[in-house]
Design a protein around this motif. Structure first.
Motif, PDB file in Angstrom:
ATOM      1  N   TYR A   1       2.828   0.112  -8.506  1.00  0.00           N
ATOM      2  CA  TYR A   1       2.492  -1.103  -8.430  1.00  0.00           C
ATOM      3  C   TYR A   1       1.253  -1.814  -7.633  1.00  0.00           C
ATOM      4  O   TYR A   1       0.513  -2.643  -7.927  1.00  0.00           O
ATOM      5  N   LEU A   2       1.791  -1.071  -6.313  1.00  0.00           N
ATOM      6  CA  LEU A   2       0.432  -0.839  -5.425  1.00  0.00           C
ATOM      7  C   LEU A   2      -0.152   0.327  -5.348  1.00  0.00           C
ATOM      8  O   LEU A   2      -1.464   0.352  -5.468  1.00  0.00           O
TER       9      LEU A   2
ATOM     10  N   LEU B   1      -0.782 -10.959  -6.556  1.00  0.00           N
ATOM     11  CA  LEU B   1       0.140 -11.339  -5.855  1.00  0.00           C
ATOM     12  C   LEU B   1       1.212 -11.860  -7.017  1.00  0.00           C
ATOM     13  O   LEU B   1       2.892 -10.875  -6.805  1.00  0.00           O
ATOM     14  N   ALA B   2       0.721 -12.259  -8.430  1.00  0.00           N
ATOM     15  CA  ALA B   2       1.098 -12.000  -9.152  1.00  0.00           C
ATOM     16  C   ALA B   2       1.870 -11.483  -9.599  1.00  0.00           C
ATOM     17  O   ALA B   2       3.373 -11.513 -10.179  1.00  0.00           O
ATOM     18  N   ALA B   3       1.736 -10.652  -9.781  1.00  0.00           N
ATOM     19  CA  ALA B   3       1.812  -9.086 -10.488  1.00  0.00           C
ATOM     20  C   ALA B   3       2.160  -8.687  -9.986  1.00  0.00           C
ATOM     21  O   ALA B   3       3.385  -7.458  -9.758  1.00  0.00           O
ATOM     22  N   LEU B   4       2.460  -8.509  -7.905  1.00  0.00           N
ATOM     23  CA  LEU B   4       3.219  -7.874  -7.473  1.00  0.00           C
ATOM     24  C   LEU B   4       4.372  -8.763  -6.848  1.00  0.00           C
ATOM     25  O   LEU B   4       5.555  -7.785  -7.173  1.00  0.00           O
ATOM     26  N   GLY B   5       4.724  -9.921  -7.016  1.00  0.00           N
ATOM     27  CA  GLY B   5       5.729 -10.495  -7.756  1.00  0.00           C
ATOM     28  C   GLY B   5       6.728  -9.806  -8.875  1.00  0.00           C
ATOM     29  O   GLY B   5       7.529 -10.079  -8.574  1.00  0.00           O
ATOM     30  N   TRP B   6       5.845 -10.202 -10.114  1.00  0.00           N
ATOM     31  CA  TRP B   6       6.832  -9.295 -10.951  1.00  0.00           C
ATOM     32  C   TRP B   6       7.576  -8.356 -10.733  1.00  0.00           C
ATOM     33  O   TRP B   6       7.978  -7.827 -11.406  1.00  0.00           O
ATOM     34  N   GLY B   7       6.394  -7.351 -10.282  1.00  0.00           N
ATOM     35  CA  GLY B   7       6.320  -5.462 -10.438  1.00  0.00           C
ATOM     36  C   GLY B   7       8.120  -5.951  -9.552  1.00  0.00           C
ATOM     37  O   GLY B   7       8.482  -5.242  -9.889  1.00  0.00           O
ATOM     38  N   LEU B   8       8.284  -6.374  -7.906  1.00  0.00           N
ATOM     39  CA  LEU B   8       8.992  -6.689  -7.263  1.00  0.00           C
ATOM     40  C   LEU B   8      10.186  -7.171  -7.955  1.00  0.00           C
ATOM     41  O   LEU B   8      11.102  -6.256  -6.994  1.00  0.00           O
ATOM     42  N   PHE B   9      10.019  -8.494  -8.290  1.00  0.00           N
ATOM     43  CA  PHE B   9      11.023  -8.596  -8.487  1.00  0.00           C
ATOM     44  C   PHE B   9      11.851  -9.518  -9.828  1.00  0.00           C
ATOM     45  O   PHE B   9      13.045  -9.759 -10.039  1.00  0.00           O
ATOM     46  N   LEU B  10      10.598  -8.640 -10.752  1.00  0.00           N
ATOM     47  CA  LEU B  10      11.225  -9.566 -12.349  1.00  0.00           C
ATOM     48  C   LEU B  10      11.083  -7.976 -13.114  1.00  0.00           C
ATOM     49  O   LEU B  10      12.721  -8.209 -13.829  1.00  0.00           O
ATOM     50  N   ALA B  11      10.731  -7.483 -12.295  1.00  0.00           N
ATOM     51  CA  ALA B  11      10.549  -5.625 -13.757  1.00  0.00           C
ATOM     52  C   ALA B  11      11.458  -4.869 -13.279  1.00  0.00           C
ATOM     53  O   ALA B  11      12.464  -4.865 -11.753  1.00  0.00           O
ATOM     54  N   PRO B  12      12.076  -4.218 -13.908  1.00  0.00           N
ATOM     55  CA  PRO B  12      13.590  -3.455 -13.931  1.00  0.00           C
ATOM     56  C   PRO B  12      13.206  -2.324 -13.413  1.00  0.00           C
ATOM     57  O   PRO B  12      12.106  -2.192 -12.575  1.00  0.00           O
ATOM     58  N   ALA B  13      14.622  -2.328 -12.489  1.00  0.00           N
ATOM     59  CA  ALA B  13      14.453  -0.480 -11.845  1.00  0.00           C
ATOM     60  C   ALA B  13      13.760   0.333 -12.908  1.00  0.00           C
ATOM     61  O   ALA B  13      15.015   0.771 -14.517  1.00  0.00           O
ATOM     62  N   GLU B  14      13.332   1.095 -12.774  1.00  0.00           N
ATOM     63  CA  GLU B  14      13.434   2.751 -13.964  1.00  0.00           C
ATOM     64  C   GLU B  14      14.808   3.398 -14.229  1.00  0.00           C
ATOM     65  O   GLU B  14      15.398   3.505 -12.524  1.00  0.00           O
TER      66      GLU B  14
ATOM     67  N   TRP C   1       2.550  -3.954 -18.360  1.00  0.00           N
ATOM     68  CA  TRP C   1       2.275  -5.116 -18.315  1.00  0.00           C
ATOM     69  C   TRP C   1       1.200  -5.933 -16.379  1.00  0.00           C
ATOM     70  O   TRP C   1       0.903  -5.771 -16.024  1.00  0.00           O
ATOM     71  N   PRO C   2       2.737  -5.692 -16.261  1.00  0.00           N
ATOM     72  CA  PRO C   2       2.445  -5.768 -14.195  1.00  0.00           C
ATOM     73  C   PRO C   2       1.620  -5.170 -13.926  1.00  0.00           C
ATOM     74  O   PRO C   2       0.913  -5.068 -12.809  1.00  0.00           O
ATOM     75  N   LEU C   3       1.799  -3.992 -14.327  1.00  0.00           N
ATOM     76  CA  LEU C   3       0.883  -2.760 -13.443  1.00  0.00           C
ATOM     77  C   LEU C   3      -0.695  -2.740 -13.877  1.00  0.00           C
ATOM     78  O   LEU C   3      -1.282  -2.928 -13.246  1.00  0.00           O
ATOM     79  N   LEU C   4      -0.734  -2.754 -15.139  1.00  0.00           N
ATOM     80  CA  LEU C   4      -2.154  -3.633 -15.685  1.00  0.00           C
ATOM     81  C   LEU C   4      -2.790  -5.065 -14.810  1.00  0.00           C
ATOM     82  O   LEU C   4      -4.246  -4.764 -14.378  1.00  0.00           O
ATOM     83  N   ILE C   5      -1.851  -5.651 -14.580  1.00  0.00           N
ATOM     84  CA  ILE C   5      -2.003  -6.849 -13.859  1.00  0.00           C
ATOM     85  C   ILE C   5      -2.525  -6.844 -12.248  1.00  0.00           C
ATOM     86  O   ILE C   5      -3.807  -7.546 -12.520  1.00  0.00           O
ATOM     87  N   ALA C   6      -1.701  -6.464 -12.308  1.00  0.00           N
ATOM     88  CA  ALA C   6      -1.590  -5.866 -10.906  1.00  0.00           C
ATOM     89  C   ALA C   6      -3.372  -5.041 -10.741  1.00  0.00           C
ATOM     90  O   ALA C   6      -3.758  -5.311  -9.395  1.00  0.00           O
TER      91      ALA C   6
END
Length: 242
Positions: A54-55, A30-43, A199-204
């Motif tokens: 991330y999923l 959940l923490a990784a998905l939150g990071w990836g969905l809301f904090l990580a930049p768009a490509e 990093w969010p991908l590896l944590i996910a």
């Protein structure tokens, strides 16, 4: 290794390890998905649609890992006759199939804006679809073997080993053939992804792997409990008949 094949010892370990894996996995995922969905930049090229990675990537990894677990358990069952090997294979099948299906669905959702189509019959997508069918076939064969009172228990194990041929095909398909799917971004030699995505991908992947492990342990405990209950019922029926 042989010590862990003892059902009583396994149950003692799984009793505390299962909730630990599930609890930690849910929090980390959940923490990784939150990071990836809301904090990580768009490509830069794919924009916001890249967030499905991330999923999608953890699901693809665990779909292949699930069948790898079936293959290892099948080999162990055929060679060493470990009492928990067949149970471990059965426990891996359903979560492995679920993650494979999630991979295919999220891949289609990602492919529509990226490729302009929901599906292409290239090597990676086709071999992943074959993996899902292999899961269905293995589960049907395993249930048929169980319904026949254990007769022909070697058949699911042999099928699990033969089906493992598809795993390297999935992995190398984007290298062997001209594929619509992008080549691997993470390899043993490094990563082509920037740290903001990596990093969010590896944590996910870590979180979902722990969830997978917890589900497998829970299913193994449930299968063992079912087998023990059936054994007690058979002994009781024999005692009453005698």
């Amino acid at each position: 290794m042989h010590g862990f094949a003892n059902p009583a010892r396994f149950l003692r370990i799984a009793r505390w390890l299962m909730p630990l894996c599930l609890g930690a996995g849910i929090v980390i995922a959940l923490a990784a998905l939150g990071w990836g969905l809301f904090l990580a930049p768009a490509e830069r090229l794919q924009g916001e649609t890249v967030r499905i990675v991330y999923l999608h990537v953890p699901a693809a990894w665990l779909g292949m890992a699930g069948w790898s677990g079936i293959a290892i358990a099948s080999f162990t069952e055929l060679v060493w006759r470990h009492p928990l090997a067949g149970i471990a294979a059965r426990a891996c099948a359903v979560p492995g199939a679920v993650f494979t299906a999630v991979c295919l669905v999220t891949g289609s959702l990602w492919g529509r804006p990226a490729w302009g189509t929901w599906w292409v019959w290239d090597g990676r997508l086709t071999s992943m679809l074959v993996l899902l069918f292999l899961y269905f076939g293995w589960m049907a064969l395993s249930q048929a073997s169980e319904a026949s009172d254990g007769a022909g228990t070697r058949a699911p194990a042999i099928f699990g080993l033969v089906g493992a041929v598809n795993i390297p095909i999935i992995h190398y398909s984007v290298i062997w053939w001209n594929s619509q799917h992008q080549p691997p971004s993470i390899t043993t030699g490094g990563s082509a992804m920037s740290g903001a995505f990596l990093w969010p991908l590896l944590i996910a992947m870590t979180g979902f792997t722990l969830i997978f492990a917890g589900v497998v342990l829970a299913r193994m405990r449930a299968i063992l409990a079912h087998q023990q209950a059936e054994a007690r019922l058979r002994r009781k029926a024999l005692a009453q008949a005698g």
